[in-house]
Design an enzyme around this catalytic site. Structure first.
Site, PDB file in Angstrom:
ATOM      1  CD  GLU A 136      -3.041   1.222   2.374  1.00 23.35           C
ATOM      2  OE1 GLU A 136      -3.706   2.109   2.585  1.00 23.35           O
ATOM      3  OE2 GLU A 136      -2.699   0.219   3.382  1.00 23.35           O
TER       4      GLU A 136
ATOM      5  CD  GLU B 146      -8.195   2.280   5.196  1.00 26.50           C
ATOM      6  OE1 GLU B 146      -7.902   0.906   5.801  1.00 26.50           O
ATOM      7  OE2 GLU B 146      -7.623   2.789   4.648  1.00 26.50           O
TER       8      GLU B 146
END
Length: 285
Positions: free
Chosen positions: A161, A262
């Site tokens: 990520e 998220e």
């Protein structure tokens, strides 16, 4: 919520991150709360921020909570230190933190396997003052190779990520190309080909990246997507990101995997932070 046009994203598969949503509830109550809100899939950061190897009873209790709620775990972070907090992973941090990462790899992979989770996210770690960045990168690669092999053993992918520089100034992977390059190095080192890019549209937008271009270039290399609006990291429609358009572009580019929610619920209960998403569309297909 008027800022999001649902029809352009109607066939996406959404999953709720229980480490940023429903946090007003104890951990073991969150899977059932997500199910009550209409979701069938959840994801998690490593829940035990101080323990890469929690007691078996704690792992079993969380497993049971997920199973009893009737939801699927679709994504799990390896141990990453204090999240939320100052840490941004621990893979590249020498000393005790790196040892904690290695101790966690098989524990996290086994927990993921027990719930049929097919994606494990490995956050890289902050730069450490006084340590050569090249030394940290070499350590990170060693640990990522271990993580990729553990993921492969359970039939899962390893996610890499990119975060954003304003909020994570010591984290070195602050662009899509940087994260994809690390995934490439891991795949080259292992020969497994299971390291993929985690495309978080909020983080990339905070870095000022051209999001349509990122989607065009890297959709085929992407193993998971996460969203939040910008500014504010709130629900779709609370900021100015064209998330409906971006999700449509992802779909057209061939991405058919989960889209993780998220984002922060704001000053309301998490169960009320999904008004942009029709209830009938919350079940992952």
């Amino acid at each position: 919520m008027s800022g999001f046009e649902w029809d352009t994203a109607a066939d996406q598969r959404f999953t709720v991150n229980l480490s940023i949503l429903f946090t007003e509830l104890p951990l073991l109550e969150r899977p059932a709360a997500a199910a009550e809100a209409g979701f069938t899939a959840v994801e998690l950061w490593w829940p035990w921020v101080d323990s890469p190897t929690p007691e078996r009873s704690e792992l079993d209790a969380l497993r049971k909570a997920v199973e009893d709620a009737g939801v699927r775990l679709t994504g799990l972070n390896f141990y990453a230190g204090r999240l939320p907090g100052p840490d941004r992973g621990a893979l590249s941090v020498p000393g005790e933190e790196s040892e904690r990462v290695r101790a966690n790899v098989d524990v996290a992979a086994e927990f993921a396997r027990s719930l049929g989770c097919g994606a494990l996210n490995a956050l890289y770690g902050n730069r450490v003052e006084g340590v050569d960045p090249a030394e940290q990168d070499a350590l990170a690669l060693q640990n990522l190779v271990l993580a990729a092999r553990a993921a492969d053993r359970i039939g899962a992918i390893l996610l890499i990520e990119a975060l954003n520089e304003p909020e994570s100034p010591r984290y070195p992977l602050v662009s899509a190309p940087a994260a994809v390059a690390v995934a490439d190095r891991v795949n080259e080192a292992t020969g497994l080909g299971n390291a993929r890019f985690l495309m978080d549209l909020y983080h990339l937008s905070m870095n000022g990246e051209d999001l349509p271009r990122v989607i065009e270039r890297y959709a085929a290399r992407t193993g998971h997507v996460q969203i939040a609006d910008n500014p504010g990291r709130g629900a779709p429609g609370t900021g100015s990101l064209p998330l409906a358009d971006l999700l449509g572009r992802l779909r057209k580019a061939g991405y058919d995997g989960p889209v993780g929610l998220e984002y922060k619920p704001g000053d309301r209960p998490s169960a009320e932070a999904f008004d942009w998403l029709p209830r009938a569309a919350r079940a992952a297909r």
